[in-house]
Design a protein around this motif. Structure first.
Motif, PDB file in Angstrom:
ATOM      1  N   TYR A 166       8.194 -17.071   2.268  1.00 22.82           N
ATOM      2  CA  TYR A 166       7.260 -16.586   1.263  1.00 22.82           C
ATOM      3  C   TYR A 166       5.866 -17.124   1.495  1.00 22.82           C
ATOM      4  CZ  TYR A 166       7.762 -21.238  -0.764  1.00 22.82           C
ATOM      5  OH  TYR A 166       7.768 -22.592  -0.943  1.00 22.82           O
ATOM      6  N   LYS A 167       4.927 -16.523   0.804  1.00 20.28           N
ATOM      7  CA  LYS A 167       3.551 -16.995   0.795  1.00 20.28           C
ATOM      8  C   LYS A 167       3.101 -17.190  -0.645  1.00 20.28           C
ATOM      9  CE  LYS A 167       1.291 -15.724   4.922  1.00 20.28           C
ATOM     10  NZ  LYS A 167      -0.063 -15.334   5.348  1.00 20.28           N
ATOM     11  N   ILE A 168       2.263 -18.167  -0.838  1.00 22.03           N
ATOM     12  CA  ILE A 168       1.685 -18.409  -2.154  1.00 22.03           C
ATOM     13  C   ILE A 168       0.226 -17.982  -2.118  1.00 22.03           C
ATOM     14  CG2 ILE A 168       1.058 -20.191  -3.826  1.00 22.03           C
ATOM     15  CD1 ILE A 168       3.944 -20.094  -3.782  1.00 22.03           C
ATOM     16  N   LEU A 169      -0.202 -17.240  -3.119  1.00 13.40           N
ATOM     17  CA  LEU A 169      -1.614 -16.859  -3.207  1.00 13.40           C
ATOM     18  C   LEU A 169      -2.378 -17.926  -3.965  1.00 13.40           C
ATOM     19  CD1 LEU A 169      -1.623 -13.044  -3.912  1.00 13.40           C
ATOM     20  CD2 LEU A 169      -1.533 -14.304  -1.790  1.00 13.40           C
ATOM     21  N   PRO A 170      -3.711 -17.948  -3.764  1.00  6.72           N
ATOM     22  CA  PRO A 170      -4.542 -18.884  -4.512  1.00  6.72           C
ATOM     23  C   PRO A 170      -4.298 -18.768  -6.021  1.00  6.72           C
ATOM     24  CG  PRO A 170      -5.850 -17.780  -2.837  1.00  6.72           C
ATOM     25  CD  PRO A 170      -4.492 -17.147  -2.824  1.00  6.72           C
ATOM     26  N   SER A 171      -4.004 -17.559  -6.487  1.00  7.59           N
ATOM     27  CA  SER A 171      -3.768 -17.344  -7.913  1.00  7.59           C
ATOM     28  C   SER A 171      -2.469 -17.992  -8.394  1.00  7.59           C
ATOM     29  CB  SER A 171      -3.694 -15.848  -8.191  1.00  7.59           C
ATOM     30  OG  SER A 171      -2.587 -15.279  -7.504  1.00  7.59           O
ATOM     31  N   ILE A 211       7.640 -13.088  -1.738  1.00  9.17           N
ATOM     32  CA  ILE A 211       8.677 -13.348  -0.745  1.00  9.17           C
ATOM     33  C   ILE A 211       8.605 -12.256   0.312  1.00  9.17           C
ATOM     34  CG2 ILE A 211      11.168 -13.412  -0.354  1.00  9.17           C
ATOM     35  CD1 ILE A 211      11.464 -14.740  -3.064  1.00  9.17           C
ATOM     36  N   VAL A 212       8.490 -12.664   1.549  1.00 12.11           N
ATOM     37  CA  VAL A 212       8.314 -11.714   2.642  1.00 12.11           C
ATOM     38  C   VAL A 212       9.669 -11.243   3.146  1.00 12.11           C
ATOM     39  CG1 VAL A 212       7.483 -11.435   5.008  1.00 12.11           C
ATOM     40  CG2 VAL A 212       6.126 -12.716   3.339  1.00 12.11           C
ATOM     41  N   ASP A 213      10.616 -12.156   3.204  1.00 13.03           N
ATOM     42  CA  ASP A 213      11.914 -11.806   3.758  1.00 13.03           C
ATOM     43  C   ASP A 213      12.982 -12.746   3.223  1.00 13.03           C
ATOM     44  OD1 ASP A 213      13.730 -10.434   5.259  1.00 13.03           O
ATOM     45  OD2 ASP A 213      13.227 -11.405   7.150  1.00 13.03           O
ATOM     46  N   VAL A 247       2.383  -9.088   7.809  1.00 10.98           N
ATOM     47  CA  VAL A 247       2.904  -9.888   6.702  1.00 10.98           C
ATOM     48  C   VAL A 247       1.851 -10.062   5.623  1.00 10.98           C
ATOM     49  CG1 VAL A 247       3.651 -12.199   6.037  1.00 10.98           C
ATOM     50  CG2 VAL A 247       4.647 -11.098   8.052  1.00 10.98           C
ATOM     51  N   GLU A 248       0.632 -10.330   6.051  1.00 12.59           N
ATOM     52  CA  GLU A 248      -0.446 -10.504   5.073  1.00 12.59           C
ATOM     53  C   GLU A 248      -0.670  -9.200   4.297  1.00 12.59           C
ATOM     54  OE1 GLU A 248      -2.722 -12.978   3.048  1.00 12.59           O
ATOM     55  OE2 GLU A 248      -1.570 -13.580   4.813  1.00 12.59           O
ATOM     56  N   HIS A 249      -0.533  -8.101   4.996  1.00 12.41           N
ATOM     57  CA  HIS A 249      -0.653  -6.785   4.382  1.00 12.41           C
ATOM     58  C   HIS A 249       0.437  -6.595   3.327  1.00 12.41           C
ATOM     59  CE1 HIS A 249      -1.081  -2.144   5.216  1.00 12.41           C
ATOM     60  NE2 HIS A 249      -1.334  -2.458   3.979  1.00 12.41           N
ATOM     61  N   GLY A 255       2.169  -6.490  -2.462  1.00 11.25           N
ATOM     62  CA  GLY A 255       3.074  -7.009  -3.476  1.00 11.25           C
ATOM     63  C   GLY A 255       2.373  -7.733  -4.609  1.00 11.25           C
ATOM     64  N   ARG A 256       1.341  -8.490  -4.296  1.00 11.28           N
ATOM     65  CA  ARG A 256       0.856  -9.432  -5.301  1.00 11.28           C
ATOM     66  C   ARG A 256      -0.635  -9.462  -5.528  1.00 11.28           C
ATOM     67  NH1 ARG A 256       4.625 -10.141  -8.823  1.00 11.28           N
ATOM     68  NH2 ARG A 256       6.515 -11.169  -8.111  1.00 11.28           N
ATOM     69  N   ARG A 257      -1.388  -8.523  -4.947  1.00 14.47           N
ATOM     70  CA  ARG A 257      -2.813  -8.513  -5.244  1.00 14.47           C
ATOM     71  C   ARG A 257      -3.155  -7.223  -5.981  1.00 14.47           C
ATOM     72  NH1 ARG A 257      -4.839 -12.612  -1.130  1.00 14.47           N
ATOM     73  NH2 ARG A 257      -3.458 -11.960   0.532  1.00 14.47           N
TER      74      ARG A 257
END
Lengths: 250, 250
Positions: free
Chosen positions: A70-75, A80-82, B146-148, B153-155
């Motif tokens: 997964y990635k966390i955004l600044p917000s 979860i990517v996979d 992945v960034e895309h 998903g979350r922006r």
DNA sequence: CGTGCTCTTGATGTCAGTCAAGAATCGTGG
DNA sequence: CCACGATTCTTGACTGACATCAAGAGCACG
């Protein structure tokens, strides 16, 4: 004799099952694979196995348990990517890229084998067939990330959920952890939400809808396909690239 | 003498510029690369270069022009997975996977060099440095997919657009087609919509908003960063993995 | 036998989609 | 070089899918 036993064990591992779907593995391949299985490690729930920015870590082959990258955004939002299931490679790309651009967290207790760049390259040079199989598997995994992206971009919440559950089922079937009836699934509705880009509340509603439509039931950690064909139809699921039986390359 | 001239030409190609960001290329690498540049082909706008289900096609290195890879859903909706710019590899995965799972369509007139699996493997065996560079570039491209995915998903729509334009700018800068001030961009609002999972109407509104906020202006085929720093801040853009200067591996 | 999790459901709000229609721009042929 | 049709862009009004807020129920675990 010991070697043959090991080979037998390996043959039943999710990793071998998965690769077998792509390439018919010879005994020699299996013994090389069992070498890759050496450094077994255990990870507790919720403790990151790999995290963003970390450098020079190993890759892993998931032997048992589930994880997610997964990635966390600044917000503070997380995407979860996979979802990673037994037999999956984990961090293959970040071994190459040196520094990881995402986190990996166990969802259940995880047992995984550490694989260094060196291990991998030497295994590949010993059996090119294995290299082919691993690259093939990696390609398929990447194809699934793409399908996930399409999910998020152009499917509504219900289709998205349906598609996701079908895909997950197909992947689990490949390693013997599901059949067309259903599978055991440790994902909470919060995890589903972070995977599908929805709110947890809406995940709940969508699951209810799918259940009431008689398509799938996800309750108490178990997914049941109530009407597989109808679900495939509803989700616009392309079975071609996941539904094959037997190795493509013999 | 002829060889040196070729090497000089190659050195200025987007492909070489991109790889140079990862690996310092030796004269030998450049001459191998120029071999890859042999079979040059031209593609007209709107005629698929690769399409879903097609087998045994080649991969391409984009020399000039823009393309996009996309998937069509049964509903008729389309999702663009990635925008391809000069220097990008195109269909690298489908060469491995044999059958392509997506379509690739030129957005402008495209000139690209056909690369077969054989070409690639022989080039790699001649110069391992080149292999490293190509894999590295491929990893970065995957990281961008992945960034895309996280974008979708979350922006929200505005952040998504901001993030996309920054990323595109960074990629173009790598091949000398942009600077921090902006870049020429042939994407219509319909293409942006299919990329970002939005409607074309909403793309228009979002662009207006970003323009009125004094962050970016996208008009008449040109993107201008009115306030780069503020935009980076607003989009939560992680400059780390795109913003590096000079080769990482010398 | 509390104390967290996870699940469930209702009420309300908002972001982005859809529909519609006019303006600007581009490309092409006369 | 101009005229025309076809894209592409722009804006407003209305709608709907999904988020957020809130609160209670079921269950697992110490």
């Amino acid at each position: 004799m010991v070697e043959r036993d090991t080979a037998l064990l390996i043959q039943d591992s999710p990793f071998a099952r998965k690769l077998s779907a792509f390439v018919r593995l010879a005994p020699g391949d299996l013994s090389v694979m069992s070498d890759l299985y050496r450094r077994r490690r255990r990870f507790a729930v919720g403790v990151d196995m790999i995290h963003q920015g970390q450098t020079d870590h190993a890759a892993y082959v998931l032997a048992s348990g589930w994880a997610c990258s997964y990635k966390i955004l600044p917000s503070g939002n997380r995407q979860i990517v996979d979802i990673q299931i037994p037999g999956d490679f984990l961090g293959l790309r970040s071994v190459l890229f040196r520094t990881s651009d995402h986190n990996v967290e166990p969802i259940t207790v995880v047992h995984a084998s550490e694989v260094t760049q060196r291990d991998l390259l030497s295994a590949f040079s010993e059996t090119p067939r294995l290299a082919t199989a691993v690259l093939w598997a990696a390609s398929r995994d990447e194809a699934m990330v793409v399908e996930h992206l399409v999910d998020l971009g152009r499917r509504n919440a219900t289709e998205r959920m349906a598609h996701f559950l079908l895909e997950l089922g197909a992947r689990l079937r490949l390693v013997g952890l599901a059949d067309k009836a259903g599978f055991a699934c440790p994902l909470s509705q919060y995890l589903l939400a972070d995977t599908l880009g929805l709110s947890a509340v809406h995940v709940n509603r969508v699951l209810r809808e799918l259940r009431e439509e008689g398509l799938v039931t996800f309750q108490k950690g178990h997914v049941t396909f109530d009407d597989y064909e109808a679900l495939v139809e509803f989700a616009g699921f392309d079975r071609a690239y996941l539904d094959h039986e037997g190795p493509l390359l013999t």
